[in-house]
Write a protein that holds these residues in place. Sequence first.
Motif, PDB file in Angstrom:
ATOM      1  N   ASP A 166      -4.322  12.288  -9.309  1.00  0.00           N
ATOM      2  CA  ASP A 166      -3.175  11.770  -8.404  1.00  0.00           C
ATOM      3  C   ASP A 166      -3.367  11.208  -7.186  1.00  0.00           C
ATOM      4  N   MET A 167      -4.517  11.463  -6.412  1.00  0.00           N
ATOM      5  CA  MET A 167      -4.926  10.717  -5.355  1.00  0.00           C
ATOM      6  C   MET A 167      -5.228   9.166  -5.378  1.00  0.00           C
ATOM      7  N   SER A 168      -5.958   9.172  -6.831  1.00  0.00           N
ATOM      8  CA  SER A 168      -6.354   7.755  -7.081  1.00  0.00           C
ATOM      9  C   SER A 168      -5.121   6.941  -7.507  1.00  0.00           C
ATOM     10  N   ALA A 169      -4.217   7.654  -8.163  1.00  0.00           N
ATOM     11  CA  ALA A 169      -2.927   6.685  -8.434  1.00  0.00           C
ATOM     12  C   ALA A 169      -2.023   6.406  -7.364  1.00  0.00           C
ATOM     13  N   LEU A 170      -2.086   7.484  -6.436  1.00  0.00           N
ATOM     14  CA  LEU A 170      -1.399   7.175  -4.974  1.00  0.00           C
ATOM     15  C   LEU A 170      -1.820   6.086  -4.194  1.00  0.00           C
ATOM     16  N   SER A 171      -3.343   5.894  -4.285  1.00  0.00           N
ATOM     17  CA  SER A 171      -3.886   4.983  -3.573  1.00  0.00           C
ATOM     18  C   SER A 171      -3.373   3.337  -3.794  1.00  0.00           C
ATOM     19  N   LEU A 172      -3.102   3.132  -5.066  1.00  0.00           N
ATOM     20  CA  LEU A 172      -2.719   1.814  -5.438  1.00  0.00           C
ATOM     21  C   LEU A 172      -1.389   2.083  -6.283  1.00  0.00           C
ATOM     22  N   PRO A 173      -0.500   0.875  -5.894  1.00  0.00           N
ATOM     23  CA  PRO A 173       0.685   0.884  -7.163  1.00  0.00           C
ATOM     24  C   PRO A 173       0.183   0.303  -8.374  1.00  0.00           C
ATOM     25  N   ARG A 174       1.050   0.822  -9.600  1.00  0.00           N
ATOM     26  CA  ARG A 174       0.721  -0.189 -10.743  1.00  0.00           C
ATOM     27  C   ARG A 174       1.194  -1.345 -10.743  1.00  0.00           C
ATOM     28  N   ARG A 175       2.300  -1.878  -9.946  1.00  0.00           N
ATOM     29  CA  ARG A 175       2.585  -3.256  -9.884  1.00  0.00           C
ATOM     30  C   ARG A 175       2.368  -3.614  -8.650  1.00  0.00           C
ATOM     31  N   SER A 176       2.375  -5.152  -8.610  1.00  0.00           N
ATOM     32  CA  SER A 176       1.907  -5.862  -7.451  1.00  0.00           C
ATOM     33  C   SER A 176       2.972  -5.542  -6.116  1.00  0.00           C
ATOM     34  N   ILE A 177       2.472  -5.642  -5.237  1.00  0.00           N
ATOM     35  CA  ILE A 177       3.187  -5.508  -3.923  1.00  0.00           C
ATOM     36  C   ILE A 177       4.147  -6.398  -3.608  1.00  0.00           C
ATOM     37  N   ALA A 178       5.530  -5.971  -3.302  1.00  0.00           N
ATOM     38  CA  ALA A 178       6.553  -7.196  -3.288  1.00  0.00           C
ATOM     39  C   ALA A 178       6.589  -7.358  -1.839  1.00  0.00           C
ATOM     40  N   LEU A 179       6.272  -6.628  -0.753  1.00  0.00           N
ATOM     41  CA  LEU A 179       6.551  -6.870   0.679  1.00  0.00           C
ATOM     42  C   LEU A 179       5.481  -6.048   1.283  1.00  0.00           C
ATOM     43  N   LYS A 180       5.289  -6.838   2.699  1.00  0.00           N
ATOM     44  CA  LYS A 180       4.340  -6.016   3.564  1.00  0.00           C
ATOM     45  C   LYS A 180       5.059  -5.645   4.654  1.00  0.00           C
ATOM     46  N   VAL A 181       4.895  -4.357   5.248  1.00  0.00           N
ATOM     47  CA  VAL A 181       5.340  -3.883   6.415  1.00  0.00           C
ATOM     48  C   VAL A 181       4.339  -3.465   7.417  1.00  0.00           C
ATOM     49  N   GLN A 182       4.497  -3.825   8.466  1.00  0.00           N
ATOM     50  CA  GLN A 182       3.561  -2.962   9.421  1.00  0.00           C
ATOM     51  C   GLN A 182       4.248  -2.022  10.497  1.00  0.00           C
ATOM     52  N   VAL A 183       3.582  -1.113  10.620  1.00  0.00           N
ATOM     53  CA  VAL A 183       4.342   0.318  11.098  1.00  0.00           C
ATOM     54  C   VAL A 183       3.329   0.595  12.475  1.00  0.00           C
ATOM     55  N   VAL A 184       3.746   0.578  13.681  1.00  0.00           N
ATOM     56  CA  VAL A 184       2.957   0.826  14.907  1.00  0.00           C
ATOM     57  C   VAL A 184       3.574   2.163  15.528  1.00  0.00           C
ATOM     58  N   GLY A 185       2.630   3.097  15.721  1.00  0.00           N
ATOM     59  CA  GLY A 185       3.371   4.474  16.145  1.00  0.00           C
ATOM     60  C   GLY A 185       3.098   4.214  17.743  1.00  0.00           C
ATOM     61  N   HIS A 186       4.277   4.814  18.298  1.00  0.00           N
ATOM     62  CA  HIS A 186       4.184   4.727  19.991  1.00  0.00           C
ATOM     63  C   HIS A 186       4.741   6.272  20.137  1.00  0.00           C
ATOM     64  N   GLN A 187       4.320   6.670  21.345  1.00  0.00           N
ATOM     65  CA  GLN A 187       4.886   7.974  21.713  1.00  0.00           C
ATOM     66  C   GLN A 187       6.470   7.685  22.227  1.00  0.00           C
ATOM     67  N   TRP A 188       7.697   7.822  21.684  1.00  0.00           N
ATOM     68  CA  TRP A 188       8.022   8.505  20.410  1.00  0.00           C
ATOM     69  C   TRP A 188       8.837   7.820  19.523  1.00  0.00           C
ATOM     70  N   TRP A 189       8.277   6.606  19.087  1.00  0.00           N
ATOM     71  CA  TRP A 189       9.122   5.967  18.358  1.00  0.00           C
ATOM     72  C   TRP A 189       8.299   5.044  17.184  1.00  0.00           C
ATOM     73  N   TRP A 190       8.933   4.365  16.249  1.00  0.00           N
ATOM     74  CA  TRP A 190       8.280   3.389  15.437  1.00  0.00           C
ATOM     75  C   TRP A 190       8.710   1.979  15.606  1.00  0.00           C
ATOM     76  N   GLU A 191       7.629   1.173  15.764  1.00  0.00           N
ATOM     77  CA  GLU A 191       8.037  -0.456  15.732  1.00  0.00           C
ATOM     78  C   GLU A 191       7.393  -0.609  14.331  1.00  0.00           C
ATOM     79  N   ILE A 192       8.320  -1.553  13.891  1.00  0.00           N
ATOM     80  CA  ILE A 192       8.375  -1.990  12.409  1.00  0.00           C
ATOM     81  C   ILE A 192       8.519  -3.422  12.567  1.00  0.00           C
TER      82      ILE A 192
END
Length: 337
Positions: free
Chosen positions: A113-139
Amino acid sequence: MRSRSRHSWVGSAGALLFVLGASACGDTAPSTLHPEGPGAHRIAGLWWFMFWVSALVVAVVTALILIGVLPGRRRRATHDRATPRWAGRLVVLGGVVVPVVVLAVLWALTLSDMSALSLPRRSIALKVQVVGHQWWWEIRYPQQGIITANDIHIPVGLPVEVELTTDDVIHSFWVPQLTGKTDLISGRTNRMWIQADRAGVYRGQCAEYCGLQHANMIFYVVADPPDRFREWMTREGQGAATPTETGALRGQEVFLSSACVGCHTIRGTDARGKVGPDLTHIGSRISIGAGTFSNTPSNLAIWITDSQSVKPGNLMPPIPLSPADLEAVVAYLEGLK
Ligand code: CUA
């Protein structure tokens, strides 16, 4: 044997409480037991398999204990102290062979399961960057030049790569209904992927203690049907529209002449601060203060006036405004759809 049975009982009682607690939370609470994406489905499948294997072990051990303590057997044992030949074999089988086989199977399934979770079966459709801040999420959507906060829109049914970094301490990105958690660690970039099989809003939570407002570091993954997602992306990629209504126009003036611009960006205006969340389309977001409140004009007014009273420790200072100016700023910001 005795101590093993005690641990099994504790484990099963814990699992039962967890299941009862999860089902008592209702539909809106995110639970790994209500998977809505391929990653979470695998995790839930493994969890249920482990649960039933553990339940079987508890049942067998309990049965053996009951047989051992039956009064009739104890009386017989005091008269005949010779150990039967099968007893030693039972200890080796039940104490060594069976646990090794059970743990090896669970280990192999976990690795798979760890191996399956590390890569999707289909190609990536979109890339999103998430930056953690105390205490909110920059997307950030780097390919589309979009910057937002706390709401992550994704197209339904497609794998989306999430690139995780932090601006300060360690946080952890977790959307229980979509996949497992991944930490945001200072000085490195972690990657994971999420996919929602059904359109809807999935609540996410910071899952690593990161300071006073760790519990109020919530985000939402919004899985949109393709046309609604394209619409959202087009709107989000544009700067803020200049308000047409008098109150909101006055609000824009107040905002741009106040301390707000030192920390916040509103694309299309002179507000270019980088400390707090980008507010270009704040009116269309689900919450205020990273899930602390729902996004309503009255909550936004409380937040602007004194966010410390509702989310102590966050970086936003109280903004002293006259009631009329406050009303105008709220009208302006809520109009930024
Ligand atoms: Cu961020 Cu806990």
